[in-house]
Design a protein around this motif. Structure first.
Motif, mmCIF file in Angstrom:
data_model
loop_
_atom_site.group_PDB
_atom_site.id
_atom_site.type_symbol
_atom_site.label_atom_id
_atom_site.label_comp_id
_atom_site.label_asym_id
_atom_site.label_seq_id
_atom_site.Cartn_x
_atom_site.Cartn_y
_atom_site.Cartn_z
ATOM 1 N N UNK A 1 1.119 1.863 -10.373
ATOM 2 C CA UNK A 1 1.699 2.288 -11.641
ATOM 3 C C UNK A 1 3.040 1.592 -11.825
ATOM 4 N N UNK A 2 3.437 1.530 -13.059
ATOM 5 C CA UNK A 2 4.711 0.893 -13.381
ATOM 6 C C UNK A 2 5.778 1.947 -13.592
ATOM 7 N N UNK A 3 6.952 1.678 -13.053
ATOM 8 C CA UNK A 3 8.126 2.497 -13.302
ATOM 9 C C UNK A 3 9.258 1.516 -13.593
ATOM 10 N N UNK A 4 9.504 1.262 -14.858
ATOM 11 C CA UNK A 4 10.530 0.286 -15.231
ATOM 12 C C UNK A 4 10.127 -1.105 -14.795
ATOM 13 N N UNK A 5 10.940 -1.721 -13.961
ATOM 14 C CA UNK A 5 10.681 -3.080 -13.496
ATOM 15 C C UNK A 5 10.164 -3.126 -12.061
ATOM 16 N N UNK A 6 9.457 -2.065 -11.665
ATOM 17 C CA UNK A 6 8.790 -2.016 -10.360
ATOM 18 C C UNK A 6 7.369 -1.513 -10.565
ATOM 19 N N UNK A 7 6.495 -1.921 -9.649
ATOM 20 C CA UNK A 7 5.181 -1.296 -9.569
ATOM 21 C C UNK A 7 5.133 -0.532 -8.255
ATOM 22 N N UNK A 8 4.425 0.595 -8.275
ATOM 23 C CA UNK A 8 4.399 1.513 -7.136
ATOM 24 C C UNK A 8 2.972 1.883 -6.781
ATOM 25 N N UNK A 9 2.799 2.209 -5.506
ATOM 26 C CA UNK A 9 1.524 2.745 -5.043
ATOM 27 C C UNK A 9 1.778 3.667 -3.865
ATOM 28 N N UNK A 10 1.026 4.744 -3.815
ATOM 29 C CA UNK A 10 1.025 5.648 -2.657
ATOM 30 C C UNK A 10 -0.271 5.387 -1.906
ATOM 31 N N UNK A 11 -0.155 5.235 -0.589
ATOM 32 C CA UNK A 11 -1.325 5.060 0.274
ATOM 33 C C UNK A 11 -1.350 6.246 1.226
ATOM 34 N N UNK A 12 -2.367 7.081 1.107
ATOM 35 C CA UNK A 12 -2.516 8.211 2.018
ATOM 36 C C UNK A 12 -3.049 7.694 3.343
ATOM 37 N N UNK A 13 -2.257 7.892 4.388
ATOM 38 C CA UNK A 13 -2.602 7.352 5.708
ATOM 39 C C UNK A 13 -1.814 8.125 6.761
ATOM 40 N N UNK B 1 -1.602 -6.205 -0.508
ATOM 41 C CA UNK B 1 -1.368 -4.897 0.103
ATOM 42 C C UNK B 1 -2.612 -4.030 -0.037
ATOM 43 N N UNK B 2 -3.284 -4.089 -1.174
ATOM 44 C CA UNK B 2 -4.527 -3.333 -1.348
ATOM 45 C C UNK B 2 -5.554 -3.716 -0.295
ATOM 46 N N UNK B 3 -5.705 -5.011 -0.026
ATOM 47 C CA UNK B 3 -6.668 -5.469 0.977
ATOM 48 C C UNK B 3 -6.269 -4.981 2.366
ATOM 49 N N UNK B 4 -4.989 -4.990 2.652
ATOM 50 C CA UNK B 4 -4.505 -4.499 3.942
ATOM 51 C C UNK B 4 -4.746 -2.998 4.054
ATOM 52 N N UNK B 5 -4.528 -2.260 2.967
ATOM 53 C CA UNK B 5 -4.745 -0.813 2.977
ATOM 54 C C UNK B 5 -6.193 -0.482 3.305
ATOM 55 N N UNK B 6 -7.120 -1.231 2.756
ATOM 56 C CA UNK B 6 -8.543 -1.008 3.043
ATOM 57 C C UNK B 6 -8.799 -1.176 4.541
#
Length: 105
Positions: free
Chosen positions: A24-36, A92-97
């Protein structure tokens, strides 16, 4: 010298986010939460850090007991979003998988 990366327009950012579920976008950053789990999160951070070193672009990562919070922006472009941010997010998505398995012990 490659120069300063070009910031993306709002339309370009929206198009790139549309193909990156969980970001998701928050201003000039994109964010993601990875449950791990915590220790798997540590391993994931090491994997991300190695990839970041290789491509020369870095995320801000916050490790918690049951998740990572990842934020990405381009510091060299006055903290604006660039193509490099979305490339890193996909990596990062590929690493999260690869790190989503939960040990049985």
């Amino acid at each position: 010298m490659a120069g300063v990366p070009k910031p993306l327009t709002d339309e370009e950012i929206d198009a790139r986010l549309a193909v990156l579920p969980g970001w998701t976008r928050d201003g000039d950053e994109i964010h993601r939460r990875v449950n791990i789990r915590y220790h798997a999160g540590v391993a994931m951070i090491v994997h991300i850090a190695d990839r970041e070193r290789r491509i020369g672009h870095h995320a801000d990562i916050d490790l918690r007991i049951d998740h990572l919070h990842i934020a990405v922006t381009t510091h060299d472009a006055d903290y604006k979003l660039t193509e490099a941010d979305f490339d890193l997010a996909a990596r990062i998505d590929a690493i999260a998988v690869a790190h989503q398995s939960t040990p049985l012990d």
